[in-house]
Design a protein around this motif. Structure first.
Motif, PDB file in Angstrom:
ATOM      1  N   GLY A   6      32.218  36.630  44.372  1.00 24.13           N
ATOM      2  CA  GLY A   6      32.560  37.952  43.845  1.00 24.13           C
ATOM      3  C   GLY A   6      33.327  37.925  42.542  1.00 24.13           C
ATOM      4  O   GLY A   6      33.552  38.966  41.952  1.00 24.13           O
ATOM      5  N   LEU A   7      33.745  36.745  42.083  1.00 23.77           N
ATOM      6  CA  LEU A   7      34.470  36.664  40.825  1.00 23.77           C
ATOM      7  C   LEU A   7      33.532  36.160  39.745  1.00 23.77           C
ATOM      8  O   LEU A   7      32.873  35.145  39.904  1.00 23.77           O
ATOM      9  CB  LEU A   7      35.664  35.723  40.935  1.00 23.77           C
ATOM     10  N   ALA A   8      33.473  36.893  38.646  1.00 25.23           N
ATOM     11  CA  ALA A   8      32.607  36.488  37.545  1.00 25.23           C
ATOM     12  C   ALA A   8      33.165  37.038  36.246  1.00 25.23           C
ATOM     13  O   ALA A   8      33.772  38.109  36.212  1.00 25.23           O
ATOM     14  CB  ALA A   8      31.190  37.008  37.760  1.00 25.23           C
ATOM     15  N   CYS A   9      32.972  36.300  35.176  1.00 22.19           N
ATOM     16  CA  CYS A   9      33.318  36.800  33.854  1.00 22.19           C
ATOM     17  C   CYS A   9      32.300  37.862  33.475  1.00 22.19           C
ATOM     18  O   CYS A   9      31.141  37.797  33.882  1.00 22.19           O
ATOM     19  CB  CYS A   9      33.295  35.660  32.837  1.00 22.19           C
ATOM     20  N   ARG A  10      32.747  38.860  32.724  1.00 21.74           N
ATOM     21  CA  ARG A  10      31.866  39.980  32.383  1.00 21.74           C
ATOM     22  C   ARG A  10      31.981  40.305  30.901  1.00 21.74           C
ATOM     23  O   ARG A  10      33.041  40.135  30.315  1.00 21.74           O
ATOM     24  CB  ARG A  10      32.275  41.233  33.166  1.00 21.74           C
ATOM     25  N   ASN A  34      35.239  49.579  36.276  1.00 20.33           N
ATOM     26  CA  ASN A  34      33.955  48.970  35.933  1.00 20.33           C
ATOM     27  C   ASN A  34      33.874  47.456  36.117  1.00 20.33           C
ATOM     28  O   ASN A  34      32.774  46.925  36.225  1.00 20.33           O
ATOM     29  CB  ASN A  34      33.513  49.360  34.517  1.00 20.33           C
ATOM     30  N   VAL A  35      35.007  46.741  36.135  1.00 17.56           N
ATOM     31  CA  VAL A  35      34.942  45.290  36.361  1.00 17.56           C
ATOM     32  C   VAL A  35      35.827  44.832  37.518  1.00 17.56           C
ATOM     33  O   VAL A  35      35.847  43.662  37.853  1.00 17.56           O
ATOM     34  CB  VAL A  35      35.284  44.471  35.086  1.00 17.56           C
ATOM     35  N   GLY A  36      36.591  45.766  38.082  1.00 18.37           N
ATOM     36  CA  GLY A  36      37.472  45.410  39.189  1.00 18.37           C
ATOM     37  C   GLY A  36      38.754  44.728  38.761  1.00 18.37           C
ATOM     38  O   GLY A  36      39.374  44.025  39.564  1.00 18.37           O
ATOM     39  N   PRO A 119      45.467  48.790  35.545  1.00 18.48           N
ATOM     40  CA  PRO A 119      44.037  48.482  35.494  1.00 18.48           C
ATOM     41  C   PRO A 119      43.135  49.718  35.532  1.00 18.48           C
ATOM     42  O   PRO A 119      41.957  49.627  35.216  1.00 18.48           O
ATOM     43  CB  PRO A 119      43.819  47.615  36.726  1.00 18.48           C
ATOM     44  N   ASN A 120      43.680  50.867  35.897  1.00 19.73           N
ATOM     45  CA  ASN A 120      42.902  52.099  35.973  1.00 19.73           C
ATOM     46  C   ASN A 120      42.990  52.845  34.650  1.00 19.73           C
ATOM     47  O   ASN A 120      44.082  53.055  34.121  1.00 19.73           O
ATOM     48  CB  ASN A 120      43.411  52.982  37.110  1.00 19.73           C
TER      49      ASN A 120
END
Length: 158
Positions: A6-10, A34-36, A119-120
């Motif tokens: 579930g963790l990925a660079c975006r 959008n990216v969590g 983060p929001n």
């Protein structure tokens, strides 16, 4: 090499926009929505000539602004009684809970990268309509100062 599920660079392309509570249009960026992201929000902002935000603050969250292009004025304080000017290459720090509003008094667009510890995208934004009367008075005073300096100098007063 193992990666956490579930963790990925975006990569976020700053092509979509949204209207913020502050009265300006933002380019979508990094956010919980959008990216969590868990501890940061970062997006692009373009302020058109003569544009400004509504008076607001960010509860419990700090803000850092890197000015890419143009020039802005930021009013801040309990009655927006303070003023800082920033231009391309400047980095502006806004502590959590400080009332403020950016303004573009120039005839050219201004753009910036904005990062917050929330983060929001909009959750910590608190509008302060009771400060709008102070904003209008301060903006009028800045415009008068700029006009007076313009009559006495060829240098941009902002």
């Amino acid at each position: 090499m193992n990666s956490s599920p579930g963790l990925a660079c975006r990569v976020i392309r700053a092509s979509e926009t949204y209207d913020g509570k502050q009265g300006l249009t933002y380019f979508s960026g990094i956010a919980a929505e959008n990216v969590g992201s868990k501890g940061i929000c970062m997006h692009l902002l373009a302020i058109p000539p003569g544009g400004r935000a509504k008076a607001h603050l960010h509860e419990n969250h700090e803000t850092a602004v890197y000015v890419l292009d143009g020039e802005t004025v930021t009013l801040f304080g309990e009655r927006l009684e303070n003023c800082i000017r920033s231009s391309a290459g400047d980095i502006v720090y806004i502590p959590a809970g400080v009332p403020h509003l950016p303004i573009n008094l120039s005839d050219k667009p201004a753009s910036a990268v904005i990062a917050r510890t929330d983060p929001n995208e909009q959750e910590s934004v608190v509008l302060l309509p009771e400060l709008e009367k102070f904003a209008e008075k301060a903006i009028e005073s800045l415009k008068q100062q700029a006009a007076a300096q313009g009559r006495n100098s060829t240098k941009n007063p902002l």
